[in-house]
Design an enzyme around this catalytic site. Structure first.
Site, PDB file in Angstrom:
ATOM      1  CB  THR A  83      -4.869  -9.157  15.418  1.00 46.64           C
ATOM      2  OG1 THR A  83      -4.458  -7.894  15.480  1.00 46.64           O
ATOM      3  CG2 THR A  83      -6.513  -9.077  15.041  1.00 46.64           C
ATOM      4  CB  VAL A 128      -1.115   0.198   1.124  1.00 47.39           C
ATOM      5  CG1 VAL A 128      -2.138  -1.115   1.162  1.00 47.39           C
ATOM      6  CG2 VAL A 128      -0.126  -0.090   2.522  1.00 47.39           C
ATOM      7  CE1 TYR A 158      -2.283   1.849  15.192  1.00 46.28           C
ATOM      8  CE2 TYR A 158      -3.346   2.660  17.186  1.00 46.28           C
ATOM      9  CZ  TYR A 158      -3.375   1.903  16.139  1.00 46.28           C
ATOM     10  OH  TYR A 158      -4.524   0.952  15.753  1.00 46.28           O
ATOM     11  CB  VAL A 183      -8.344  -5.972  17.298  1.00 45.16           C
ATOM     12  CG1 VAL A 183      -9.142  -7.221  16.504  1.00 45.16           C
ATOM     13  CG2 VAL A 183      -9.506  -4.796  17.030  1.00 45.16           C
ATOM     14  CG  ASN A 186      -7.754  -4.580   7.705  1.00 46.94           C
ATOM     15  OD1 ASN A 186      -8.202  -4.330   8.627  1.00 46.94           O
ATOM     16  ND2 ASN A 186      -6.756  -5.568   7.260  1.00 46.94           N
TER      17      ASN A 186
END
Length: 287
Positions: A189, A63, A154, A187, A89
């Site tokens: 992950t 990206v 972030y 989340v 995403n």
């Protein structure tokens, strides 16, 4: 009056960074509903494995390669058809106090979490507006509504994604093209490796976020909080004077959610992978 539920069967859906995590869970949920899902990811091997399990397609995508991102979307439309849904995403979350974050990490965060979302959104608008239909979903974070120690850049990128999404949502009013901004808590992950829990800031599973995205596509809405209770918590906090709001954040342990893992050995593998996640940006910086 309840909104009429939209069918996702046959819709062409593109998801960036979808070889695993939230992207893969969303691809799974949408494939089950009959959508034609295309996964774009830097890890082509894992992307193809994920796509094969779903009967979806996978194409290589960095990206941070602006030209390559555009060509990726062109290829999707050649192979599958006009894009109905683009889900931006792809994202990374390296952790460090700002004075310990090197410039290369800052650049990666800005290129992946922000510039790529801007470019993807712009490309989607160019393709969708002339057709008078389409849906852009930008994955932000609750960190786009508040600041958390240990992840200043972030948080800055996610605040920017929220602002971008709000602005484009207004620009597209009446065109038939919709925008949703997804703001989950932590989340579970790989990105959340080494992170603990905090009172009233409970983490969620990628499947929870995927289901929220599906619902936002079926019954369009802009703000998508996961869990939904984050919306109320944020509204209450913003009504308080700053000192009280920050005191509440500390009392609930929210100030330690990210900072407690900034030097965690449990994050070493993820941090290493995140550092290799923007080859085109790194090449541009070196040239």
């Amino acid at each position: 009056m309840a909104k009429r539920e939209r069918s996702l069967a046959g819709k062409v859906v593109v998801i960036t960074g979808a070889a695993q995590g939230i992207g893969a869970s969303t691809a799974t949920a949408l494939s089950r509903l009959g959508a034609k899902v295309v996964i774009g990811d830097l890890d082509q091997v894992l992307a193809e494995k994920t796509a094969a399990e779903l009967g979806a397609e996978a194409l290589p995508l960095d990206v941070t390669d602006t030209k390559g991102f555009t060509e990726f979307l062109d290829e999707v439309e050649r192979r599958v058809g006009p894009i109905d849904v683009l889900i931006n995403n792809a994202g990374i979350m390296p952790l460090a106090p700002l004075d310990e974050e090197d410039d290369a990490a800052t650049r990666r965060l800005l290129e992946i979490n922000l510039h790529a979302v801007i470019h993807g959104t712009r490309e989607a608008v160019k393709r969708m507006r002339p057709r008078g239909t389409g849906h852009i979903v930008n994955i932000a974070s609750m960190a786009g509504k508040a600041g958390f120690p240990g992840a200043a850049t972030y948080c800055a990128t996610k605040h920017a994604v929220v602002g971008l999404s709000e602005s484009v949502h207004l620009e597209l009013h009446g065109t038939g093209v919709l925008v949703s901004c997804v703001m989950p808590a932590v989340v579970r992950t790989e990105l959340a490796s080494g992170l603990g829990e905090a009172k009233f800031f409970k983490s969620v599973q990628p499947e929870d976020v995927a289901q929220a995205i599906v619902e936002a596509l079926r019954r369009p809405k802009f703000d998508v909080f996961v869990p939904a209770s984050l919306d109320a918590m944020g509204r209450i906090t913003r009504l308080l004077p700053r000192r009280l709001g920050e005191g509440l954040l500390r009392a609930l342990g929210g100030d330690k959610i990210l900072s407690s893992a900034t030097h965690s050995s449990a994050r070493a593998e993820y941090e290493s992978r995140a550092a290799r996640s923007a080859p085109a940006a790194e090449k541009g910086a070196d040239s």
